[in-house]
Design a protein around this motif. Sequence first.
Motif, PDB file in Angstrom:
ATOM      1  N   TRP A 151       0.834  -1.201   0.000  1.00 37.18           N
ATOM      2  CA  TRP A 151       0.000   0.000   0.000  1.00 37.18           C
ATOM      3  C   TRP A 151       0.870   1.253   0.000  1.00 37.18           C
ATOM      4  CZ3 TRP A 151      -4.774  -0.411   3.740  1.00 37.18           C
ATOM      5  CH2 TRP A 151      -5.604  -1.461   3.314  1.00 37.18           C
ATOM      6  N   ARG A 152       0.333   2.297  -0.604  1.00 33.65           N
ATOM      7  CA  ARG A 152       0.967   3.611  -0.559  1.00 33.65           C
ATOM      8  C   ARG A 152       0.002   4.575   0.096  1.00 33.65           C
ATOM      9  NH1 ARG A 152       1.607   7.923  -4.865  1.00 33.65           N
ATOM     10  NH2 ARG A 152       3.218   9.301  -4.026  1.00 33.65           N
ATOM     11  N   LEU A 153       0.448   5.263   1.128  1.00 36.10           N
ATOM     12  CA  LEU A 153      -0.413   6.173   1.882  1.00 36.10           C
ATOM     13  C   LEU A 153       0.295   7.492   2.125  1.00 36.10           C
ATOM     14  CD1 LEU A 153      -0.441   3.135   3.645  1.00 36.10           C
ATOM     15  CD2 LEU A 153      -2.626   4.159   4.248  1.00 36.10           C
ATOM     16  N   PHE A 154      -0.443   8.581   2.039  1.00 35.03           N
ATOM     17  CA  PHE A 154       0.067   9.883   2.456  1.00 35.03           C
ATOM     18  C   PHE A 154      -1.117  10.824   2.676  1.00 35.03           C
ATOM     19  CE2 PHE A 154      -0.159  10.162  -2.138  1.00 35.03           C
ATOM     20  CZ  PHE A 154      -0.637  11.438  -2.394  1.00 35.03           C
ATOM     21  N   VAL A 155      -0.868  11.885   3.420  1.00 40.27           N
ATOM     22  CA  VAL A 155      -1.910  12.849   3.791  1.00 40.27           C
ATOM     23  C   VAL A 155      -1.496  14.227   3.301  1.00 40.27           C
ATOM     24  CG1 VAL A 155      -3.118  13.967   5.716  1.00 40.27           C
ATOM     25  CG2 VAL A 155      -2.572  11.518   5.818  1.00 40.27           C
ATOM     26  N   THR A 156      -2.468  14.966   2.776  1.00 32.39           N
ATOM     27  CA  THR A 156      -2.260  16.375   2.441  1.00 32.39           C
ATOM     28  C   THR A 156      -3.333  17.209   3.126  1.00 32.39           C
ATOM     29  OG1 THR A 156      -3.568  16.132   0.406  1.00 32.39           O
ATOM     30  CG2 THR A 156      -1.178  15.886   0.211  1.00 32.39           C
ATOM     31  N   PHE A 157      -3.018  18.477   3.376  1.00 27.34           N
ATOM     32  CA  PHE A 157      -3.955  19.417   3.977  1.00 27.34           C
ATOM     33  C   PHE A 157      -4.460  20.373   2.905  1.00 27.34           C
ATOM     34  CE2 PHE A 157      -1.861  17.924   7.749  1.00 27.34           C
ATOM     35  CZ  PHE A 157      -2.792  18.062   8.766  1.00 27.34           C
ATOM     36  N   GLU A 158      -5.756  20.615   2.920  1.00 25.07           N
ATOM     37  CA  GLU A 158      -6.367  21.640   2.072  1.00 25.07           C
ATOM     38  C   GLU A 158      -7.338  22.427   2.945  1.00 25.07           C
ATOM     39  OE1 GLU A 158      -8.135  20.306  -1.524  1.00 25.07           O
ATOM     40  OE2 GLU A 158      -6.249  19.580  -2.399  1.00 25.07           O
ATOM     41  N   GLY A 159      -6.884  23.528   3.473  1.00 27.25           N
ATOM     42  CA  GLY A 159      -7.720  24.317   4.373  1.00 27.25           C
ATOM     43  C   GLY A 159      -8.063  23.515   5.610  1.00 27.25           C
ATOM     44  N   GLN A 160      -9.359  23.297   5.839  1.00 27.70           N
ATOM     45  CA  GLN A 160      -9.822  22.537   7.006  1.00 27.70           C
ATOM     46  C   GLN A 160      -9.964  21.047   6.714  1.00 27.70           C
ATOM     47  OE1 GLN A 160      -9.107  24.951   9.458  1.00 27.70           O
ATOM     48  NE2 GLN A 160     -10.683  23.686  10.436  1.00 27.70           N
ATOM     49  N   ARG A 161      -9.535  20.631   5.534  1.00 23.11           N
ATOM     50  CA  ARG A 161      -9.660  19.229   5.156  1.00 23.11           C
ATOM     51  C   ARG A 161      -8.321  18.507   5.258  1.00 23.11           C
ATOM     52  NH1 ARG A 161     -12.114  18.435  -0.551  1.00 23.11           N
ATOM     53  NH2 ARG A 161     -10.394  19.851  -1.064  1.00 23.11           N
ATOM     54  N   LEU A 162      -8.397  17.241   5.725  1.00 25.75           N
ATOM     55  CA  LEU A 162      -7.269  16.324   5.663  1.00 25.75           C
ATOM     56  C   LEU A 162      -7.604  15.302   4.589  1.00 25.75           C
ATOM     57  CD1 LEU A 162      -7.478  17.261   8.817  1.00 25.75           C
ATOM     58  CD2 LEU A 162      -5.809  15.459   9.173  1.00 25.75           C
ATOM     59  N   LEU A 163      -6.757  15.183   3.586  1.00 27.14           N
ATOM     60  CA  LEU A 163      -6.997  14.252   2.490  1.00 27.14           C
ATOM     61  C   LEU A 163      -6.082  13.045   2.672  1.00 27.14           C
ATOM     62  CD1 LEU A 163      -7.144  16.818  -0.449  1.00 27.14           C
ATOM     63  CD2 LEU A 163      -9.006  16.005   1.025  1.00 27.14           C
TER      64      LEU A 163
ATOM     65  N   ASN B 118      -4.808   9.830   1.262  1.00 21.42           N
ATOM     66  CA  ASN B 118      -4.660   9.167  -0.031  1.00 21.42           C
ATOM     67  C   ASN B 118      -4.149   7.742   0.172  1.00 21.42           C
ATOM     68  OD1 ASN B 118      -4.914  11.635  -2.052  1.00 21.42           O
ATOM     69  ND2 ASN B 118      -3.661  12.295  -0.320  1.00 21.42           N
ATOM     70  N   VAL B 119      -4.893   6.778  -0.364  1.00 20.44           N
ATOM     71  CA  VAL B 119      -4.571   5.365  -0.150  1.00 20.44           C
ATOM     72  C   VAL B 119      -4.572   4.659  -1.497  1.00 20.44           C
ATOM     73  CG1 VAL B 119      -5.168   3.239   1.051  1.00 20.44           C
ATOM     74  CG2 VAL B 119      -5.701   5.457   2.102  1.00 20.44           C
TER      75      VAL B 119
ATOM     76  N   ASN C  65     -13.485   9.392  -2.322  1.00 19.50           N
ATOM     77  CA  ASN C  65     -13.322   9.645  -3.752  1.00 19.50           C
ATOM     78  C   ASN C  65     -12.575   8.460  -4.358  1.00 19.50           C
ATOM     79  OD1 ASN C  65     -14.411  12.227  -3.315  1.00 19.50           O
ATOM     80  ND2 ASN C  65     -12.395  13.059  -2.859  1.00 19.50           N
ATOM     81  N   SER C  66     -13.268   7.661  -5.148  1.00 19.36           N
ATOM     82  CA  SER C  66     -12.670   6.439  -5.683  1.00 19.36           C
ATOM     83  C   SER C  66     -11.720   6.732  -6.826  1.00 19.36           C
ATOM     84  CB  SER C  66     -13.770   5.492  -6.182  1.00 19.36           C
ATOM     85  OG  SER C  66     -14.629   5.109  -5.135  1.00 19.36           O
ATOM     86  N   SER C  67     -10.733   5.853  -6.991  1.00 22.53           N
ATOM     87  CA  SER C  67      -9.813   5.890  -8.124  1.00 22.53           C
ATOM     88  C   SER C  67      -9.594   4.457  -8.591  1.00 22.53           C
ATOM     89  CB  SER C  67      -8.490   6.530  -7.708  1.00 22.53           C
ATOM     90  OG  SER C  67      -7.745   5.639  -6.901  1.00 22.53           O
ATOM     91  N   PRO C  68      -9.027   4.273  -9.784  1.00 18.48           N
ATOM     92  CA  PRO C  68      -8.830   2.896 -10.271  1.00 18.48           C
ATOM     93  C   PRO C  68      -7.957   2.035  -9.363  1.00 18.48           C
ATOM     94  CG  PRO C  68      -8.623   4.460 -12.072  1.00 18.48           C
ATOM     95  CD  PRO C  68      -8.708   5.268 -10.801  1.00 18.48           C
ATOM     96  N   ARG C  69      -7.051   2.645  -8.615  1.00 21.95           N
ATOM     97  CA  ARG C  69      -6.137   1.867  -7.788  1.00 21.95           C
ATOM     98  C   ARG C  69      -6.245   2.189  -6.297  1.00 21.95           C
ATOM     99  NH1 ARG C  69      -2.420  -1.072  -9.845  1.00 21.95           N
ATOM    100  NH2 ARG C  69      -1.006  -0.744  -8.088  1.00 21.95           N
ATOM    101  N   GLY C  70      -7.313   2.829  -5.893  1.00 23.45           N
ATOM    102  CA  GLY C  70      -7.460   3.152  -4.481  1.00 23.45           C
ATOM    103  C   GLY C  70      -8.531   4.181  -4.251  1.00 23.45           C
ATOM    104  N   PHE C  71      -8.246   5.139  -3.378  1.00 19.20           N
ATOM    105  CA  PHE C  71      -9.236   6.151  -3.052  1.00 19.20           C
ATOM    106  C   PHE C  71      -8.569   7.290  -2.290  1.00 19.20           C
ATOM    107  CE2 PHE C  71      -9.035   3.197   0.443  1.00 19.20           C
ATOM    108  CZ  PHE C  71      -9.072   3.991   1.575  1.00 19.20           C
ATOM    109  N   GLN C  72      -9.309   8.362  -2.187  1.00 18.55           N
ATOM    110  CA  GLN C  72      -8.932   9.484  -1.330  1.00 18.55           C
ATOM    111  C   GLN C  72     -10.076   9.711  -0.349  1.00 18.55           C
ATOM    112  OE1 GLN C  72      -9.146  13.832  -2.475  1.00 18.55           O
ATOM    113  NE2 GLN C  72      -6.931  13.538  -2.633  1.00 18.55           N
ATOM    114  N   LEU C  73      -9.746   9.761   0.926  1.00 13.47           N
ATOM    115  CA  LEU C  73     -10.742   9.934   1.978  1.00 13.47           C
ATOM    116  C   LEU C  73     -10.640  11.342   2.531  1.00 13.47           C
ATOM    117  CD1 LEU C  73     -12.938   8.497   3.670  1.00 13.47           C
ATOM    118  CD2 LEU C  73     -11.144   7.845   5.281  1.00 13.47           C
ATOM    119  N   GLU C  74     -11.734  12.102   2.410  1.00  8.57           N
ATOM    120  CA  GLU C  74     -11.758  13.481   2.895  1.00  8.57           C
ATOM    121  C   GLU C  74     -12.212  13.509   4.347  1.00  8.57           C
ATOM    122  OE1 GLU C  74     -13.856  16.262   0.504  1.00  8.57           O
ATOM    123  OE2 GLU C  74     -13.168  15.387  -1.396  1.00  8.57           O
TER     124      GLU C  74
END
Length: 320
Positions: A217-229, A231-232, A260-269
């Motif tokens: 698995w590949r995981l990382f987090v980004t910040f966008e304002g008040q959101r934590l994204l 990514n998995v 938010n689905s993607s072909p190889r994983g998702f992004q969780l807001e």
Amino acid sequence: MQVILHSPRKHLMRTMRTCTCWDQMPRSNRAPACHRALLLIPFVCLLAMAGKAPAAAGPHGTVDLITDETSIQSARSFWAGLRFQLEKGWHIYWINPGDSGEPPKVQWTLPVGFHAGTLNWPTPGRIQDHYLVDYGYQDEVLLPVQIQPPASLGAADEVQLRATVKWLVCREICLPGRADLNLMLPVVKGARGKPSAWHSLFAKTRASLPRPAPNSWRLFVTFEGQRLLLNVETGKSERVAIFFPSEPNQVENAAPQKVNSSPRGFQLELQKSDLLLKPVQCLAGLLVLSSGQSYVIQAPVAASNTKKDSLNPSRGRVER
């Protein structure tokens, strides 16, 4: 062993049936027959209760100390556990309780040379309480722990396990509970002890414990304002995911989690907690996927100005 377990029970049932036919018995045989039945009852009860301490009553539920096997051996670890049974609508807490509460705590008093590991925490649930969300357990839950005996136990020994348990049970209001639990276990040589009456519960609980996230698995987090994204990348598309943070005050527990689905994983807001005042280097917790299996993750936080999403999530969203 089958004879020891079953023969007294069959004899007890025959004797009790004889006692119920009181009027058909010779008068001289009535008392001895029923006396034999009464003497056998404690023995049969002890067999049935092996691997379990008497349940202690607490506020809106009970807790008892149980083991996976009916006996133990020198130097061979065994499973014990705290089994909570709660009245409908009441709950206890996970290691991160969410918006309120605190998790159960246990203090062991064990024989010399025995060592207890840490409690294992099954995957919790999100428990809605008005505008708050707690992380915890309802109905029945087992918190298992491995205990390691020393190598110096004799076959004739019997050991006592003692545990002082403190917990908080909540439903709109929270009430503290406390119990002193005791369990006697025989020590045997040779083969492992027989499964206790709680063996299936232990097996089910261990099978559902969170697993380490796969190395692929590949995981990382980004910040966008008040959101934590979060990514998995798992290697396949996922449309359902729930995150349980292991640390408090990082994520707004009651906020919706959008996938938010993607072909190889998702992004969780996720929504950042108003109490998160310092930068975090890592987002740790449990990730539960559509299969129901949960995984222990540690996602590093990438640079806050990262705009490119390598997972390229689709526009479709699923709310949990």
